[in-house]
Design a protein around this motif. Structure first.
Motif, PDB file in Angstrom:
ATOM      1  N   PHE A 184       0.823  -1.209   0.000  1.00  0.00           N
ATOM      2  CA  PHE A 184       0.000   0.000   0.000  1.00  0.00           C
ATOM      3  C   PHE A 184       0.860   1.263   0.000  1.00  0.00           C
ATOM      4  O   PHE A 184       0.630   2.194  -0.772  1.00  0.00           O
ATOM      5  N   ASN A 188       0.261   3.688  -2.983  1.00  0.00           N
ATOM      6  CA  ASN A 188      -0.755   4.690  -2.649  1.00  0.00           C
ATOM      7  C   ASN A 188      -0.431   6.070  -3.214  1.00  0.00           C
ATOM      8  O   ASN A 188      -1.332   6.891  -3.381  1.00  0.00           O
ATOM      9  N   LEU A 191      -2.541   7.164  -5.960  1.00  0.00           N
ATOM     10  CA  LEU A 191      -3.924   7.520  -5.676  1.00  0.00           C
ATOM     11  C   LEU A 191      -3.945   8.882  -4.991  1.00  0.00           C
ATOM     12  O   LEU A 191      -3.416   9.031  -3.897  1.00  0.00           O
ATOM     13  N   ILE A 193      -6.310  12.575  -4.109  1.00  0.00           N
ATOM     14  CA  ILE A 193      -7.655  13.123  -3.963  1.00  0.00           C
ATOM     15  C   ILE A 193      -7.914  14.118  -5.100  1.00  0.00           C
ATOM     16  O   ILE A 193      -7.106  15.005  -5.347  1.00  0.00           O
ATOM     17  N   CYS A 218     -10.023  -0.518  -1.999  1.00  0.00           N
ATOM     18  CA  CYS A 218     -10.603   0.685  -1.405  1.00  0.00           C
ATOM     19  C   CYS A 218     -12.026   0.384  -0.948  1.00  0.00           C
ATOM     20  O   CYS A 218     -12.696  -0.482  -1.514  1.00  0.00           O
ATOM     21  N   ILE A 249     -11.261   9.490  -4.584  1.00  0.00           N
ATOM     22  CA  ILE A 249     -10.654   9.247  -3.273  1.00  0.00           C
ATOM     23  C   ILE A 249     -11.092  10.366  -2.329  1.00  0.00           C
ATOM     24  O   ILE A 249     -10.988  11.549  -2.657  1.00  0.00           O
ATOM     25  N   SER A 251     -10.361   9.927   1.349  1.00  0.00           N
ATOM     26  CA  SER A 251      -9.393   9.933   2.458  1.00  0.00           C
ATOM     27  C   SER A 251      -8.471   8.730   2.358  1.00  0.00           C
ATOM     28  O   SER A 251      -8.841   7.684   1.804  1.00  0.00           O
ATOM     29  N   LYS A 252      -7.237   8.896   2.906  1.00  0.00           N
ATOM     30  CA  LYS A 252      -6.250   7.814   2.941  1.00  0.00           C
ATOM     31  C   LYS A 252      -5.661   7.719   4.347  1.00  0.00           C
ATOM     32  O   LYS A 252      -5.230   8.717   4.914  1.00  0.00           O
ATOM     33  N   ASP A 253      -5.673   6.510   4.909  1.00  0.00           N
ATOM     34  CA  ASP A 253      -5.086   6.249   6.224  1.00  0.00           C
ATOM     35  C   ASP A 253      -3.783   5.492   6.000  1.00  0.00           C
ATOM     36  O   ASP A 253      -3.785   4.275   5.780  1.00  0.00           O
ATOM     37  N   ARG A 258      -5.562   2.052   4.548  1.00  0.00           N
ATOM     38  CA  ARG A 258      -6.965   2.081   4.126  1.00  0.00           C
ATOM     39  C   ARG A 258      -7.261   3.296   3.270  1.00  0.00           C
ATOM     40  O   ARG A 258      -6.745   4.393   3.527  1.00  0.00           O
ATOM     41  N   VAL A 259      -8.100   3.079   2.262  1.00  0.00           N
ATOM     42  CA  VAL A 259      -8.524   4.172   1.380  1.00  0.00           C
ATOM     43  C   VAL A 259     -10.049   4.167   1.313  1.00  0.00           C
ATOM     44  O   VAL A 259     -10.665   3.130   1.055  1.00  0.00           O
ATOM     45  N   VAL A 261     -13.449   5.753  -0.526  1.00  0.00           N
ATOM     46  CA  VAL A 261     -13.825   6.364  -1.803  1.00  0.00           C
ATOM     47  C   VAL A 261     -15.303   6.725  -1.786  1.00  0.00           C
ATOM     48  O   VAL A 261     -16.065   6.259  -0.932  1.00  0.00           O
TER      49      VAL A 261
END
Length: 266
Positions: A184, A188, A191, A193, A218, A249, A251-253, A258-259, A261
């Motif tokens: 990831f 990531n 990916l 936003i 996602c 997208i 948010s991304k953690d 974790r993503v 969508v």
């Protein structure tokens, strides 16, 4: 269990003289300097300053897999040995070199920025719900849920796979690692936003839909599928496996990999 130090019968072990001078009580997990005084077919005899020699089993010589461990040690070899077991009934003391190596390697691991590095290692033995991997001569257990299905299907023990450390517990010398998080973190960055992506549905749950975008799973949460004023319906009636959906997208953690969508309304 404690054992009193007495002057070593071997004059060359001056460390034993020092221990006896201060009436030190030897106990399990102590690390002492010692010298090899005998090499047998299935064990090594070691003088660490006690009134009797200690036994070093072949399996406790080295942390690394070696065919002929007995060839590593010769008479008069000097090293450090951990007191593994003291049995007063049999008057036998078992020592280990492997445990000392493991402690030093573990301490070295703790000195690196383990949370921000990616290691590469091969799959080893399969154990229940996970697999063993070896990195820098240390073995770690990784759960299958933390391994991408692609790697699990390959079943290739020669392939180096990326892993990230999730947690290290010093008291037990345990590390939790994840290959999914390593992959990831590598992917990531692709990916971001804003743009619209096309993703394929890989799994449908009661709480939402998992969608693969550029190799990353996602989550399209159920709250993004139905509006607040809409009655929640069965998600399976809207999507099926393999469906391609335009998404954005939201948010991304990075710590959990974790993503989240949302549906692209355009």
């Amino acid at each position: 269990m404690l054992l009193s130090i007495t002057t070593s019968k071997f004059d060359f072990n001056k460390f034993g003289l020092i221990l006896s001078k201060y009436s030190y009580k030897i106990k399990t997990n102590d690390i002492l300097a010692g010298i090899v005084v005998g090499v047998e077919s299935n064990y090594v005899l070691v003088d660490v300053g006690l009134d009797q020699v200690c036994f070093l089993p072949l399996k406790e010589i080295s942390i690394s897999p070696i065919t002929k461990k007995i060839d590593l040690l010769n008479i008069n070899y000097i090293g450090e040995f951990l007191i593994l077991n003291i049995n007063k009934n049999s008057n036998r003391i078992i020592v280990s070199m492997k445990r000392v190596q493991s402690i030093y390697l573990w301490n070295r691991l703790r000195q690196i920025d383990f949370k921000n590095i990616t290691i590469y290692a091969k799959f080893g033995e399969s154990l229940g719900k996970g697999k063993l991997i070896t990195f820098d001569s240390l073995s770690f257990f990784v759960l299958n849920i933390n391994i991408p299905k692609y790697y699990l299907k390959l079943n290739n023990n020669k392939l180096f796979i990326p892993f990230k450390f999730l947690e290290i517990k010093d008291s037990f010398h345990i590390a939790h690692i994840s290959s999914k998080l390593a992959v990831f973190n590598k992917v990531n960055r692709n990916l971001v936003i804003g743009p619209t992506y096309l993703g394929n549905v890989t799994s449908i749950k009661y709480f939402g839909v998992f969608i693969n975008i550029l190799g990353i799973n996602c989550l399209l949460h159920i709250s993004e599928i139905f509006q607040k004023n809409e009655q929640t319906q069965n998600i399976s009636s809207f999507y099926k496996l393999g469906d391609q959906i335009p998404l954005k997208i939201i948010s991304k953690d990075l710590e959990r990999g974790r993503v989240l969508v949302a549906l692209d309304s355009n």
